[in-house]
Design an enzyme around this catalytic site. Sequence first.
Site, PDB file in Angstrom:
ATOM      1  N   ARG A   1      -0.946   3.407  -1.735  1.00 41.97           N
ATOM      2  CA  ARG A   1      -2.372   3.101  -1.844  1.00 41.97           C
ATOM      3  C   ARG A   1      -2.793   2.384  -0.564  1.00 41.97           C
ATOM      4  O   ARG A   1      -2.396   1.247  -0.331  1.00 41.97           O
ATOM      5  CB  ARG A   1      -2.559   2.189  -3.073  1.00 41.97           C
ATOM      6  CG  ARG A   1      -3.972   1.919  -3.491  1.00 41.97           C
ATOM      7  CD  ARG A   1      -3.985   0.745  -4.472  1.00 41.97           C
ATOM      8  NE  ARG A   1      -3.871  -0.505  -3.746  1.00 41.97           N
ATOM      9  CZ  ARG A   1      -3.272  -1.618  -4.194  1.00 41.97           C
ATOM     10  NH1 ARG A   1      -2.711  -1.648  -5.371  1.00 41.97           N
ATOM     11  NH2 ARG A   1      -3.227  -2.700  -3.449  1.00 41.97           N
TER      12      ARG A   1
ATOM     13  N   HIS B   1      -6.418  -2.695  -4.323  1.00 44.92           N
ATOM     14  CA  HIS B   1      -6.449  -2.122  -5.680  1.00 44.92           C
ATOM     15  C   HIS B   1      -7.853  -1.613  -6.034  1.00 44.92           C
ATOM     16  O   HIS B   1      -8.039  -0.498  -6.508  1.00 44.92           O
ATOM     17  CB  HIS B   1      -5.992  -3.190  -6.684  1.00 44.92           C
ATOM     18  CG  HIS B   1      -6.101  -2.774  -8.112  1.00 44.92           C
ATOM     19  ND1 HIS B   1      -5.273  -1.815  -8.651  1.00 44.92           N
ATOM     20  CD2 HIS B   1      -6.934  -3.158  -9.104  1.00 44.92           C
ATOM     21  CE1 HIS B   1      -5.597  -1.634  -9.934  1.00 44.92           C
ATOM     22  NE2 HIS B   1      -6.602  -2.433 -10.221  1.00 44.92           N
TER      23      HIS B   1
ATOM     24  N   TYR C   1      -0.732 -10.072  -0.636  1.00 42.48           N
ATOM     25  CA  TYR C   1       0.580  -9.701  -1.184  1.00 42.48           C
ATOM     26  C   TYR C   1       1.309  -8.590  -0.420  1.00 42.48           C
ATOM     27  O   TYR C   1       2.380  -8.172  -0.814  1.00 42.48           O
ATOM     28  CB  TYR C   1       0.469  -9.331  -2.673  1.00 42.48           C
ATOM     29  CG  TYR C   1      -0.551  -8.247  -2.992  1.00 42.48           C
ATOM     30  CD1 TYR C   1      -0.213  -6.895  -2.872  1.00 42.48           C
ATOM     31  CD2 TYR C   1      -1.845  -8.566  -3.391  1.00 42.48           C
ATOM     32  CE1 TYR C   1      -1.135  -5.897  -3.162  1.00 42.48           C
ATOM     33  CE2 TYR C   1      -2.781  -7.579  -3.688  1.00 42.48           C
ATOM     34  CZ  TYR C   1      -2.424  -6.252  -3.574  1.00 42.48           C
ATOM     35  OH  TYR C   1      -3.333  -5.278  -3.852  1.00 42.48           O
TER      36      TYR C   1
END
Length: 396
Positions: A289, A293, A302
């Site tokens: 990805r 998100h 992260y």
Amino acid sequence: MGPPHVQEVPAVTTTPQAVRRASTRRSTTPPDPARGLLPAAEPVRLLDPAGTPLPARADYPEPPTEALAELYRRMVIGRRFDVQATALTKQGRLAVYPSSRGQEACQVGAMLALRDTDWVFPTYRESMALVSRGLDPVEVLTLLRGDWHCGYDPAARRTAPQCTPLATQCVHAAGLAYGEAYQGRDTVALAFIGDGATSEGDFHEGINFAAVFKAPVVYFVQNNRYAISVPLSRQTAAPSLAYKGVGYGVASEQVDGNDPVAVLAVLNRAVAHARAGNGPFLVEAHTYRMEPHTNADDATRYRDGAEVDAWRDRDPIARLETYLRERGVLDEAVVAAVAAEAEEYAADLRARMNAQPTVDPLSLFDHVYAEPTPQLVEQREQVRAELAAAEQEGDA
Ligand SMILES: Cc1ncc(C[n+]2csc(CCOP(=O)(O)OP(=O)(O)O)c2C)c(N)n1
Ligand SMILES: [Mg+2]
């Protein structure tokens, strides 16, 4: 991506012969006996990351050239759609958008492997897949704009609403596919699912039911390495998510999810396996990805930029473009024409999303039950009276 059209649904044929046919259909592509149900140790790959073809494989024949050219076209338009949808969140036209940038080979490849009569069970991440299936992009984005539950007609488009509760679509797909086979139709259901959602009970219940009752479902796991901020290493200790199929007696395979040729080849086989009456097939696509998100997430908290850059080098569109140029299928003129078509598509989407939607507040009560409950009838009347009073006040 032509105008939306309504798919004709064939008549129901619940004869004993049809049921027998459904339960006795046999495979044309049995699992390799040497491997049993186990996925190959390495993901299937037909192009290297630079777009150079790898040796041909008898088990995964390369799809026809026309299919690859169409795959390229839809991936380019799909990416442009995705960029436009992200921009619409910044302009306040969409409440939220989960991007699938970087996952174009999976999103579009899955749609090309299906017939119009097959069913799709998408998650919130699959807007690109749905527009690539030919659904109207405004209808696809309606849920994410937040003014209605689902913008398209699921039965007419054979596409379930985009699921936000993780993995619930795995159970829906099993039930739908079982019902279709029971009625003697050779429909396949493809359920998308993320790496993280394979930890959910509904995934396990759905795939187990499908396996036991030989329901023709393709479980397509897009392993994009993260479930929001949770990396794959904290999600599973299995060597691959494809092993989760094997435990349920389901033939499973891994594929390089950024190799569009391999994704389509593997899904073609998975769909043929399910359609032939062998029960479900699980495909794990290794992909990434590229965006956060959703627009509400800060991925720099992260994961580091070097990781994202490494995946940028495996871009699925560049990879297919290089290969098809090399083969003489694409040239400068075709690439420019596809890019222009994508721009036009985005401009039309922008214009239509910028028109303020008008929603009848009373429609809130429609489609909740086939027959509204007395309470709903009463509440609807209350809202109607309040709206009428407010309008009168406004007129006075
Ligand atoms: C049942 C349920 N639990 C938790 C959530 C919150 N949630 C939304 S997306 C997400 C991560 C899912 O990750 P993955 O399955 O890998 O799919 P991806 O978003 O990467 O496509 C979580 C935990 C939810 N939507 N539903
Ligand atoms: Mg994920």
